[in-house]
Design an enzyme around this catalytic site. Structure first.
Site, mmCIF file in Angstrom:
data_model
loop_
_atom_site.group_PDB
_atom_site.id
_atom_site.type_symbol
_atom_site.label_atom_id
_atom_site.label_comp_id
_atom_site.label_asym_id
_atom_site.label_seq_id
_atom_site.Cartn_x
_atom_site.Cartn_y
_atom_site.Cartn_z
ATOM 1 N N SER A 1 -4.346 -2.614 0.005
ATOM 2 C CA SER A 1 -2.392 -3.326 0.255
ATOM 3 C C SER A 1 -3.511 -4.503 0.355
ATOM 4 C CB SER A 1 -2.463 -3.007 1.744
ATOM 5 O OG SER A 1 -1.517 -3.590 2.620
ATOM 6 N N GLY A 2 -3.100 -5.683 0.422
ATOM 7 C CA GLY A 2 -2.910 -7.125 0.577
ATOM 8 C C GLY A 2 -3.383 -7.500 1.863
ATOM 9 N N HIS A 3 -2.667 -7.263 2.959
ATOM 10 C CA HIS A 3 -2.083 -8.006 4.292
ATOM 11 C C HIS A 3 -3.066 -7.011 5.380
ATOM 12 C CE1 HIS A 3 0.141 -4.910 6.486
ATOM 13 N NE2 HIS A 3 0.624 -4.249 5.162
ATOM 14 N N CYS B 1 2.562 1.083 13.011
ATOM 15 C CA CYS B 1 4.521 2.277 12.337
ATOM 16 C C CYS B 1 4.535 3.061 13.319
ATOM 17 C CB CYS B 1 3.777 3.011 11.396
ATOM 18 S SG CYS B 1 3.047 1.755 10.243
ATOM 19 N N GLY C 1 0.750 -1.036 -0.484
ATOM 20 C CA GLY C 1 0.116 -0.121 -0.822
ATOM 21 C C GLY C 1 1.241 1.590 0.249
HETATM 22 C C1 LIG Z 1 -1.132 -0.066 6.615
HETATM 23 C C2 LIG Z 1 -1.555 1.377 6.225
HETATM 24 C C3 LIG Z 1 -0.751 1.097 5.088
HETATM 25 C C4 LIG Z 1 0.805 1.095 4.401
HETATM 26 O O1 LIG Z 1 0.303 0.031 2.957
HETATM 27 P P1 LIG Z 1 1.288 -1.748 3.343
HETATM 28 O O2 LIG Z 1 0.835 -2.427 2.389
HETATM 29 O O3 LIG Z 1 1.847 -2.349 4.883
HETATM 30 O O4 LIG Z 1 2.530 -0.784 2.981
HETATM 31 C C5 LIG Z 1 -1.658 2.995 3.863
HETATM 32 N N1 LIG Z 1 -1.739 3.489 4.382
HETATM 33 C C6 LIG Z 1 -2.680 2.880 5.649
HETATM 34 C C7 LIG Z 1 -4.234 3.909 6.074
HETATM 35 C C8 LIG Z 1 -2.539 2.307 6.123
HETATM 36 O O5 LIG Z 1 -3.400 1.362 6.937
#
Ligand SMILES: *Cc1c(COP(=O)(O)O)cnc(C)c1O
Length: 404
Positions: free
Chosen positions: A200-202, A325, A70
């Protein structure tokens, strides 16, 4: 009891998605750029996943670009759009909010060093902004508006369709980070006037290391990673076939039956909020007008978020304080500060992010455990003592629930 209540940080890979992924890893190992059958099969699997992703958000298949995460989709959308519009139209303005994910905020800071002017729209004390706020901020130099669909810490859902409409009327590119929203709210990029969107996938029960950027046809999307011709020449690097296949499957599942699932999870969320709000000198962060069904974010004065999390972990509960994060740093969450909260309150926050796999029994256990842990930490807290065990925090009183 082991309870996972940190689904906004990441989710488990569900058995059905793991199955699809493992089969792909084992059998579909060909390079999607190769012309023999094994390669063609891998390419076909990727294109099928692209169709699944597109269908889930009302986009066309060739508007989906797979990325490594993401964060990459956010970087790509904002950096390449801003740079292109400066080059072609002399536009140097970017509009965002002050409570975005760091994937957007730090991207904007980097672009500021390249000479872009960033407007950080302040959210209100409940974590909302209006389309009018955005409309009033757009000027002749605005290249792109990037505003998150739903906040990852406090769960507030922003009026994306209205914001999209305003941007469309003003002829400004509109990007939204929908990483937290997908699967929780119905998204249709056409009806909601979304030009670009990150996923984002996870966060959707697919694995880490895969995501996609939706970019509307007609909008030029410049190449982000240079190299081979993958992703129609815009994002080089041999594809993560199994991750992409898992993401396609995850999108189909996540975007089906959203309302039923959200209603079910929201009942558990509301129970958590109702019961945890009974803890003296506590508060709910983020408004209830429009909130992710699984998000609970509470502050307890006199508590360090870190010790709360460690104690909950001992009790078997995985939760978070602020976002994954920023844990590890002692700075209070920029999201809670954006709500106008003082550091004393922003520090003692707890985010529980639940989903349809959490049971009522688990929720009851959390409701039983959190007050005990809060009381235990407060008994040892210098800040709580300094505040006269809660008796002298008049200056925080308007922000908190009463002591009794
Ligand atoms: C988790 C998250 C991201 C980052 O996604 P990743 O796949 O972990 O890099 C970006 N924006 C939001 C709002 C998120 O919750």
């Amino acid at each position: 009891m082991k309870i996972y209540a940190d689904n906004a940080a990441t989710t488990n890979i569900t058995p059905e998605i793991l199955d699809v992924m493992m089969t792909c890893l084992r059998d579909n190992y060909g390079n999607p750029s190769s012309i023999y059958t094994l390669g063609m099969n891998a390419l076909r699997a990727i294109e099928r996943a692209r169709e699944q992703c597109a269908r889930a958000i009302g986009a066309k298949t060739n508007e989906i670009y797979f990325t490594g995460c993401g964060t990459e989709a956010d970087n790509w959308a904002v950096k390449e759009t801003a740079r292109r519009l400066r080059r072609t139209k002399g536009k140097t303005g970017i509009i965002t909010t002050n409570f975005e994910h760091h994937a957007i905020l730090h991207t904007c800071e980097a672009l500021e060093k390249e000479g872009f002017e960033i407007t950080y729209l302040p959210v209100d004390s409940e974590g909302y902004i209006s389309a009018d706020d955005v409309k009033n901020a757009i000027t002749d130099i605005t290249a792109i508006v990037t505003i998150m669909y739903a906040n990852n810490e406090i769960g507030t859902i922003l009026p994306i369709a209205e914001i999209g409409k305003v941007c469309r009327e003003k002829g400004v590119v509109f990007h939204t980070d929908a990483v937290q929203a997908v699967g929780n709210v119905s998204i249709n990029v056409v009806e909601q006037h979304i030009d670009m969107m990150s996923v984002s996938g996870h966060k959707l029960h697919a694995p880490k290391g895969v995501g996609f950027l939706y970019s509307k046809n007609g909008l030029t999307l410049d190449r982000f990673i240079h190299g081979g011709a993958q992703e129609r020449g815009r994002r080089a690097g041999t594809e993560n076939t199994a991750g992409i296949v898992a993401l396609g499957e995850a999108m189909t599942i996540a975007c089906n039956g959203i309302e039923e699932r959200a209603a079910k999870v929201a009942v558990l969320r509301d129970k958590l909020i109702r019961e945890l709000s009974k803890i003296p000198a506590s508060r709910l962060n983020g408004g209830m007008n429009s909130r992710l069904p699984g998000n609970v974010n509470m502050s307890f004065i006199g508590i360090e978020g870190e010790s709360l999390l460690l104690n909950l972990d001992i009790a078997g509960i995985s939760a978070s304080s602020g976002s994954a994060c920023t844990s590890g740093s002692l700075d209070p969450s920029h999201v809670l500060l954006a709500l106008g909260l003082p550091h004393e309150i922003a520090h003692g926050s707890l985010r529980l992010s639940i989903n349809e796999y959490n049971t009522e029994e688990e929720i009851d256990y959390i409701i039983e455990t959190v007050p005990k842990v809060v009381a235990k930490i407060r008994a040892m807290s210098p800040l709580w003592e300094e505040l006269g065990n809660g008796n002298s925090f008049e200056r925080f009183a308007p922000l908190l629930s009463p002591l009794e």
